[in-house]
Design a protein around this motif. Structure first.
Motif, PDB file in Angstrom:
ATOM      1  N   LEU A  30     -24.277 -42.397 -13.187  1.00  0.00           N
ATOM      2  CA  LEU A  30     -23.348 -41.790 -14.138  1.00  0.00           C
ATOM      3  C   LEU A  30     -22.910 -42.829 -15.160  1.00  0.00           C
ATOM      4  N   PRO A  31     -22.771 -42.429 -16.421  1.00  0.00           N
ATOM      5  CA  PRO A  31     -22.328 -43.384 -17.442  1.00  0.00           C
ATOM      6  C   PRO A  31     -20.826 -43.660 -17.321  1.00  0.00           C
ATOM      7  N   VAL A  32     -20.417 -44.848 -17.735  1.00  0.00           N
ATOM      8  CA  VAL A  32     -18.990 -45.176 -17.786  1.00  0.00           C
ATOM      9  C   VAL A  32     -18.413 -44.508 -19.030  1.00  0.00           C
ATOM     10  N   THR A  33     -17.614 -43.481 -18.821  1.00  0.00           N
ATOM     11  CA  THR A  33     -17.064 -42.713 -19.943  1.00  0.00           C
ATOM     12  C   THR A  33     -15.597 -43.037 -20.227  1.00  0.00           C
ATOM     13  N   VAL A  34     -14.919 -43.668 -19.253  1.00  0.00           N
ATOM     14  CA  VAL A  34     -13.502 -44.020 -19.435  1.00  0.00           C
ATOM     15  C   VAL A  34     -13.406 -45.540 -19.318  1.00  0.00           C
ATOM     16  N   LYS A  35     -13.473 -46.232 -20.473  1.00  0.00           N
ATOM     17  CA  LYS A  35     -13.605 -47.686 -20.476  1.00  0.00           C
ATOM     18  C   LYS A  35     -12.279 -48.421 -20.642  1.00  0.00           C
ATOM     19  N   THR A  36     -11.328 -47.843 -21.360  1.00  0.00           N
ATOM     20  CA  THR A  36     -10.109 -48.566 -21.718  1.00  0.00           C
ATOM     21  C   THR A  36      -8.865 -47.870 -21.180  1.00  0.00           C
ATOM     22  N   GLN A  37      -7.715 -48.562 -21.235  1.00  0.00           N
ATOM     23  CA  GLN A  37      -6.450 -47.961 -20.819  1.00  0.00           C
ATOM     24  C   GLN A  37      -6.114 -46.748 -21.672  1.00  0.00           C
ATOM     25  N   ALA A  38      -6.371 -46.842 -22.965  1.00  0.00           N
ATOM     26  CA  ALA A  38      -6.078 -45.719 -23.868  1.00  0.00           C
ATOM     27  C   ALA A  38      -6.921 -44.504 -23.498  1.00  0.00           C
ATOM     28  N   GLN A  39      -8.195 -44.730 -23.197  1.00  0.00           N
ATOM     29  CA  GLN A  39      -9.065 -43.618 -22.797  1.00  0.00           C
ATOM     30  C   GLN A  39      -8.635 -43.036 -21.450  1.00  0.00           C
ATOM     31  N   ALA A  40      -8.159 -43.892 -20.542  1.00  0.00           N
ATOM     32  CA  ALA A  40      -7.683 -43.411 -19.241  1.00  0.00           C
ATOM     33  C   ALA A  40      -6.449 -42.543 -19.417  1.00  0.00           C
ATOM     34  N   ALA A  41      -5.527 -42.978 -20.273  1.00  0.00           N
ATOM     35  CA  ALA A  41      -4.318 -42.192 -20.525  1.00  0.00           C
ATOM     36  C   ALA A  41      -4.666 -40.855 -21.159  1.00  0.00           C
ATOM     37  N   PHE A  42      -5.577 -40.873 -22.139  1.00  0.00           N
ATOM     38  CA  PHE A  42      -5.969 -39.639 -22.815  1.00  0.00           C
ATOM     39  C   PHE A  42      -6.648 -38.686 -21.848  1.00  0.00           C
ATOM     40  N   ALA A  43      -7.568 -39.208 -21.024  1.00  0.00           N
ATOM     41  CA  ALA A  43      -8.314 -38.355 -20.093  1.00  0.00           C
ATOM     42  C   ALA A  43      -7.398 -37.730 -19.051  1.00  0.00           C
ATOM     43  N   SER A  44      -6.473 -38.519 -18.496  1.00  0.00           N
ATOM     44  CA  SER A  44      -5.588 -37.979 -17.461  1.00  0.00           C
ATOM     45  C   SER A  44      -4.582 -36.994 -18.054  1.00  0.00           C
ATOM     46  N   ALA A  45      -4.083 -37.268 -19.274  1.00  0.00           N
ATOM     47  CA  ALA A  45      -3.178 -36.313 -19.927  1.00  0.00           C
ATOM     48  C   ALA A  45      -3.899 -35.003 -20.214  1.00  0.00           C
ATOM     49  N   ASN A  46      -5.167 -35.092 -20.595  1.00  0.00           N
ATOM     50  CA  ASN A  46      -5.962 -33.885 -20.849  1.00  0.00           C
ATOM     51  C   ASN A  46      -6.159 -33.082 -19.571  1.00  0.00           C
ATOM     52  N   ILE A  47      -6.351 -33.771 -18.438  1.00  0.00           N
ATOM     53  CA  ILE A  47      -6.469 -33.078 -17.154  1.00  0.00           C
ATOM     54  C   ILE A  47      -5.183 -32.330 -16.827  1.00  0.00           C
ATOM     55  N   LEU A  48      -4.036 -32.977 -17.029  1.00  0.00           N
ATOM     56  CA  LEU A  48      -2.750 -32.326 -16.756  1.00  0.00           C
ATOM     57  C   LEU A  48      -2.558 -31.091 -17.633  1.00  0.00           C
ATOM     58  N   GLN A  49      -2.948 -31.195 -18.895  1.00  0.00           N
ATOM     59  CA  GLN A  49      -2.851 -30.042 -19.793  1.00  0.00           C
ATOM     60  C   GLN A  49      -3.786 -28.923 -19.334  1.00  0.00           C
ATOM     61  N   THR A  50      -4.992 -29.273 -18.956  1.00  0.00           N
ATOM     62  CA  THR A  50      -5.980 -28.278 -18.530  1.00  0.00           C
ATOM     63  C   THR A  50      -5.538 -27.563 -17.261  1.00  0.00           C
ATOM     64  N   LEU A  51      -4.862 -28.283 -16.370  1.00  0.00           N
ATOM     65  CA  LEU A  51      -4.379 -27.689 -15.125  1.00  0.00           C
ATOM     66  C   LEU A  51      -3.057 -26.943 -15.309  1.00  0.00           C
ATOM     67  N   HIS A  52      -2.585 -26.839 -16.550  1.00  0.00           N
ATOM     68  CA  HIS A  52      -1.353 -26.115 -16.892  1.00  0.00           C
ATOM     69  C   HIS A  52      -0.120 -26.707 -16.192  1.00  0.00           C
ATOM     70  N   LEU A  53      -0.128 -28.029 -16.033  1.00  0.00           N
ATOM     71  CA  LEU A  53       1.016 -28.698 -15.414  1.00  0.00           C
ATOM     72  C   LEU A  53       2.019 -29.199 -16.445  1.00  0.00           C
ATOM     73  N   VAL A  54       1.691 -29.051 -17.723  1.00  0.00           N
ATOM     74  CA  VAL A  54       2.603 -29.454 -18.799  1.00  0.00           C
ATOM     75  C   VAL A  54       2.959 -28.211 -19.596  1.00  0.00           C
ATOM     76  N   PRO A  55       4.037 -27.516 -19.228  1.00  0.00           N
ATOM     77  CA  PRO A  55       4.386 -26.269 -19.921  1.00  0.00           C
ATOM     78  C   PRO A  55       4.880 -26.527 -21.339  1.00  0.00           C
ATOM     79  N   GLN A  56       4.956 -25.472 -22.102  1.00  0.00           N
ATOM     80  CA  GLN A  56       5.432 -25.572 -23.486  1.00  0.00           C
ATOM     81  C   GLN A  56       6.865 -26.092 -23.506  1.00  0.00           C
ATOM     82  N   GLY A  57       7.126 -27.038 -24.381  1.00  0.00           N
ATOM     83  CA  GLY A  57       8.466 -27.611 -24.503  1.00  0.00           C
ATOM     84  C   GLY A  57       8.720 -28.790 -23.582  1.00  0.00           C
TER      85      GLY A  57
END
Length: 206
Positions: free
Chosen positions: A123-150
């Motif tokens: 598998l390729p390394v797709t999450v190389k930096t701290q910024a990419q790790a933060a973005f990827a994990s925040a995107n997961i939380l949004q996708t799982l609907h754990l961050v409601p509106q507001g």
């Protein structure tokens, strides 16, 4: 006098009957409103778990029937007790455990039991930096609907590498309307960026 006695006797008999029926309903085994609510919630949990499993960062199929637990300490004896639903999914790298809060239906615990895929060098390394790790994990939380509106979501600390540099850990603090604040920790694979572990804990009121 006799009529008065008869009237009071009738009243007492009626009251006794009502009380007797009420006590009988309490004593006879049956389903409490909480149990009925839990039973009705199973379909919702199945739907949510199925949606979670369909995401590309999980690669998860074959869900088990959700199991309801009351006052369950899912994160160890020092954690707060939750009323929860528990289910298991199957991925190419092994089973994943999912636990949902029975009141909010939010995912509160996710664990991929086999981390063998973390060291898959194909598998390729797709999450190389701290910024990419933060973005990827925040995107997961949004996708799982754990961050409601507001809601507001902030990093509790900078993302860090674990498991010999193969896994990123991020820790977030979530403030959502009409909810207690919570602390969410995620670990994601450096290769592929898929979710390995998620733990959400309620924080005490400030």
């Amino acid at each position: 006098m006799g009529k008065s006695i008869e009237k009071y006797a009738t009243t007492y008999v009626a009251l006794g009957t009502v009380l007797g029926v009420w006590l009988l309903l309490l004593l006879v085994p049956g389903h409490s409103p909480k149990q009925i609510h839990a039973s009705n919630g199973a379909a919702t949990i199945i739907q949510q778990a199925d949606e979670i499993c369909s995401e590309s960062f999980l690669h998860c199929t074959a869900l088990t029937q959700p199991t309801y637990h009351s006052k369950y300490y899912w994160a160890g004896p020092r954690s707060q007790p939750y009323d929860i639903w528990e289910t298991t999914g199957i991925t190419p790298s092994g089973p994943v455990q999912m636990i949902f809060d029975a009141h909010s239906n939010n995912l509160t615990y996710f664990n991929r039991e086999n981390y063998q895929a973390v060291q898959d060098t194909t598998l390729p390394v797709t999450v190389k930096t701290q910024a990419q790790a933060a973005f990827a994990s925040a995107n997961i939380l949004q996708t799982l609907h754990l961050v409601p509106q507001g809601a507001s979501l902030r990093l509790a600390r900078a993302p860090s590498l674990l498991w010999g540099g193969n896994v990123w850990e991020t820790v977030w603090v979530l403030h959502a309307p009409h909810q207690l604040p919570s602390r969410i920790s995620l670990t994601i694979a450096k290769r592929g960026g898929y979710l390995l572990n998620l733990i959400r804990r309620r924080l005490p009121k400030p």
